[in-house]
Design a protein around this motif. Sequence first.
Motif, PDB file in Angstrom:
ATOM      1  N   LEU A  68      -4.734 -10.100  43.556  1.00  0.00           N
ATOM      2  CA  LEU A  68      -4.322 -10.778  42.169  1.00  0.00           C
ATOM      3  C   LEU A  68      -4.038 -12.144  42.152  1.00  0.00           C
ATOM      4  O   LEU A  68      -3.538 -12.785  42.997  1.00  0.00           O
ATOM      5  N   ASN A  69      -4.780 -12.854  41.258  1.00  0.00           N
ATOM      6  CA  ASN A  69      -4.612 -14.186  41.202  1.00  0.00           C
ATOM      7  C   ASN A  69      -3.856 -14.621  39.886  1.00  0.00           C
ATOM      8  O   ASN A  69      -4.081 -14.565  38.995  1.00  0.00           O
ATOM      9  N   SER A  70      -2.718 -14.763  40.309  1.00  0.00           N
ATOM     10  CA  SER A  70      -1.608 -14.956  38.977  1.00  0.00           C
ATOM     11  C   SER A  70      -1.993 -16.223  38.149  1.00  0.00           C
ATOM     12  O   SER A  70      -1.493 -16.455  37.034  1.00  0.00           O
ATOM     13  N   GLY A  71      -2.230 -17.299  39.104  1.00  0.00           N
ATOM     14  CA  GLY A  71      -2.574 -18.511  38.281  1.00  0.00           C
ATOM     15  C   GLY A  71      -3.632 -18.250  37.359  1.00  0.00           C
ATOM     16  O   GLY A  71      -3.678 -19.084  36.187  1.00  0.00           O
ATOM     17  N   ALA A  72      -4.518 -17.543  37.622  1.00  0.00           N
ATOM     18  CA  ALA A  72      -5.620 -17.007  36.673  1.00  0.00           C
ATOM     19  C   ALA A  72      -5.159 -16.631  35.246  1.00  0.00           C
ATOM     20  O   ALA A  72      -5.602 -16.694  34.276  1.00  0.00           O
ATOM     21  N   ILE A  73      -4.061 -15.575  35.508  1.00  0.00           N
ATOM     22  CA  ILE A  73      -3.360 -15.013  34.347  1.00  0.00           C
ATOM     23  C   ILE A  73      -2.578 -16.059  33.543  1.00  0.00           C
ATOM     24  O   ILE A  73      -2.939 -16.057  32.274  1.00  0.00           O
ATOM     25  N   TYR A  74      -1.900 -16.985  34.077  1.00  0.00           N
ATOM     26  CA  TYR A  74      -1.301 -18.201  33.518  1.00  0.00           C
ATOM     27  C   TYR A  74      -2.519 -18.840  32.765  1.00  0.00           C
ATOM     28  O   TYR A  74      -2.221 -19.350  31.536  1.00  0.00           O
ATOM     29  N   ARG A  75      -3.326 -19.160  33.433  1.00  0.00           N
ATOM     30  CA  ARG A  75      -4.769 -20.214  32.776  1.00  0.00           C
ATOM     31  C   ARG A  75      -5.345 -19.120  31.594  1.00  0.00           C
ATOM     32  O   ARG A  75      -5.518 -19.690  30.662  1.00  0.00           O
ATOM     33  N   ALA A  76      -5.409 -18.057  31.898  1.00  0.00           N
ATOM     34  CA  ALA A  76      -6.330 -17.204  30.833  1.00  0.00           C
ATOM     35  C   ALA A  76      -5.368 -17.142  29.442  1.00  0.00           C
ATOM     36  O   ALA A  76      -5.782 -17.073  28.327  1.00  0.00           O
ATOM     37  N   VAL A  77      -3.952 -16.613  29.548  1.00  0.00           N
ATOM     38  CA  VAL A  77      -3.193 -16.950  28.737  1.00  0.00           C
ATOM     39  C   VAL A  77      -2.999 -17.950  27.824  1.00  0.00           C
ATOM     40  O   VAL A  77      -3.328 -18.063  26.519  1.00  0.00           O
ATOM     41  N   THR A  78      -3.027 -19.256  28.502  1.00  0.00           N
ATOM     42  CA  THR A  78      -3.153 -20.376  28.049  1.00  0.00           C
ATOM     43  C   THR A  78      -4.386 -20.602  27.178  1.00  0.00           C
ATOM     44  O   THR A  78      -4.416 -20.945  25.841  1.00  0.00           O
ATOM     45  N   LEU A  79      -5.610 -20.414  27.679  1.00  0.00           N
ATOM     46  CA  LEU A  79      -6.907 -20.228  27.035  1.00  0.00           C
ATOM     47  C   LEU A  79      -6.890 -19.362  25.843  1.00  0.00           C
ATOM     48  O   LEU A  79      -7.106 -20.026  24.480  1.00  0.00           O
ATOM     49  N   ALA A  80      -6.418 -18.122  25.680  1.00  0.00           N
ATOM     50  CA  ALA A  80      -6.193 -17.269  24.725  1.00  0.00           C
ATOM     51  C   ALA A  80      -5.211 -17.795  23.561  1.00  0.00           C
ATOM     52  O   ALA A  80      -5.674 -17.655  22.476  1.00  0.00           O
ATOM     53  N   VAL A  81      -4.102 -18.542  24.042  1.00  0.00           N
ATOM     54  CA  VAL A  81      -3.464 -19.008  22.990  1.00  0.00           C
ATOM     55  C   VAL A  81      -4.066 -20.197  22.206  1.00  0.00           C
ATOM     56  O   VAL A  81      -4.199 -20.248  20.821  1.00  0.00           O
ATOM     57  N   ILE A  82      -4.644 -21.056  22.883  1.00  0.00           N
ATOM     58  CA  ILE A  82      -5.730 -22.080  22.359  1.00  0.00           C
ATOM     59  C   ILE A  82      -6.860 -21.624  21.364  1.00  0.00           C
ATOM     60  O   ILE A  82      -6.872 -21.892  20.196  1.00  0.00           O
ATOM     61  N   ASP A  83      -7.466 -20.649  21.927  1.00  0.00           N
ATOM     62  CA  ASP A  83      -8.425 -20.036  21.194  1.00  0.00           C
ATOM     63  C   ASP A  83      -8.130 -19.342  20.067  1.00  0.00           C
ATOM     64  O   ASP A  83      -8.744 -19.312  18.927  1.00  0.00           O
ATOM     65  N   ALA A  84      -6.740 -19.065  19.974  1.00  0.00           N
ATOM     66  CA  ALA A  84      -6.242 -18.263  18.879  1.00  0.00           C
ATOM     67  C   ALA A  84      -5.604 -19.157  17.823  1.00  0.00           C
ATOM     68  O   ALA A  84      -5.239 -18.652  16.752  1.00  0.00           O
ATOM     69  N   ILE A  90       0.174 -12.418  24.025  1.00  0.00           N
ATOM     70  CA  ILE A  90       0.029 -12.025  25.281  1.00  0.00           C
ATOM     71  C   ILE A  90       0.267 -10.331  25.284  1.00  0.00           C
ATOM     72  O   ILE A  90      -0.277  -9.814  26.086  1.00  0.00           O
ATOM     73  N   SER A  91       0.762  -9.877  24.074  1.00  0.00           N
ATOM     74  CA  SER A  91       0.888  -8.350  23.985  1.00  0.00           C
ATOM     75  C   SER A  91      -0.672  -7.929  23.931  1.00  0.00           C
ATOM     76  O   SER A  91      -1.014  -6.755  24.352  1.00  0.00           O
ATOM     77  N   ARG A  92      -1.666  -8.648  23.155  1.00  0.00           N
ATOM     78  CA  ARG A  92      -2.879  -8.048  23.236  1.00  0.00           C
ATOM     79  C   ARG A  92      -3.901  -8.611  24.591  1.00  0.00           C
ATOM     80  O   ARG A  92      -4.968  -8.134  24.547  1.00  0.00           O
ATOM     81  N   PHE A  93      -3.343  -9.278  25.279  1.00  0.00           N
ATOM     82  CA  PHE A  93      -3.990 -10.119  26.253  1.00  0.00           C
ATOM     83  C   PHE A  93      -4.564  -8.964  27.419  1.00  0.00           C
ATOM     84  O   PHE A  93      -3.778  -8.235  27.909  1.00  0.00           O
ATOM     85  N   SER A  94      -5.839  -9.205  28.005  1.00  0.00           N
ATOM     86  CA  SER A  94      -5.998  -8.597  28.965  1.00  0.00           C
ATOM     87  C   SER A  94      -7.120  -9.314  29.844  1.00  0.00           C
ATOM     88  O   SER A  94      -7.904  -9.916  29.278  1.00  0.00           O
ATOM     89  N   LEU A  95      -7.121  -9.648  31.021  1.00  0.00           N
ATOM     90  CA  LEU A  95      -7.869 -10.047  31.813  1.00  0.00           C
ATOM     91  C   LEU A  95      -8.780  -9.471  33.028  1.00  0.00           C
ATOM     92  O   LEU A  95      -7.871  -8.609  33.730  1.00  0.00           O
TER      93      LEU A  95
END
Length: 228
Positions: A35-51, A65-70
Amino acid sequence: MTVKQPLIITVDGPAGSGKSTVSRILARKLGLPYLNSGAIYRAVTLAVIDAGVSFDDRPRVAEVISRFSLRSVEEADRTRFFIGDREVTDRLKDPDITAQVYRIADESGYRKLLVDLQRRSVQRHGVVAEGRDMGTVIFPDASIKFYLDAPAEERARRQHLELVSRGVPSRYEEVLLKLKERDHRDLSRTDAPLLAAPDAVRLNSGGLTIDEVVGRFLDHIQKQCGSP
Ligand code: DC
């Protein structure tokens, strides 16, 4: 190596301490998920920007975040990350994401929404989980906890070389400055700051190779698990 299961191993530490590489190798050697938790924080950041959602718009960020999956795919020498079908492995490491990730990481409310997602990564045999609060908040009852550190200059040098190797324009002095700012944020966050758990084994990776760090971690795991 025979180990007691489920085996939860946490590796916390500041940016650039080598914890991602070490944790990935450790997970592979032990046959555990990583589990790379930093990647989760980064990917949520990206998902928010892209949305196109503002980080201050709590209800809409919560919805992202509720729709998020990595999804992650382990390869011999790296982990690849996908949001849906889109590969985001390199994108997650881009400086604009690194600069914005605090908008998620510093918000207690957003962190809480990500707790279950991280805990779900434990499978039957366990997990090797790396980040900032793995041993303190996410897996406080982990079997074995490590805290990996290294001098800021060495961590910045590694990050700078990583960016250059990907063809991303980078200046060492700027990477060092940003890294120190990120250390300060990680250390001073009120919720889940970067902290070694009291029962964590600390190691400074300064001057050590990745293989040497992995070797020391494996020695410790072997002693703890009492296996041959
Ligand atoms: O490990 P990393 O540099 O990829 O992490 C990116 C950011 O995510 C980091 O600046 C702090 C945050 N983070 C966090 O707050 N908690 C974690 N468990 C992991 C990362």
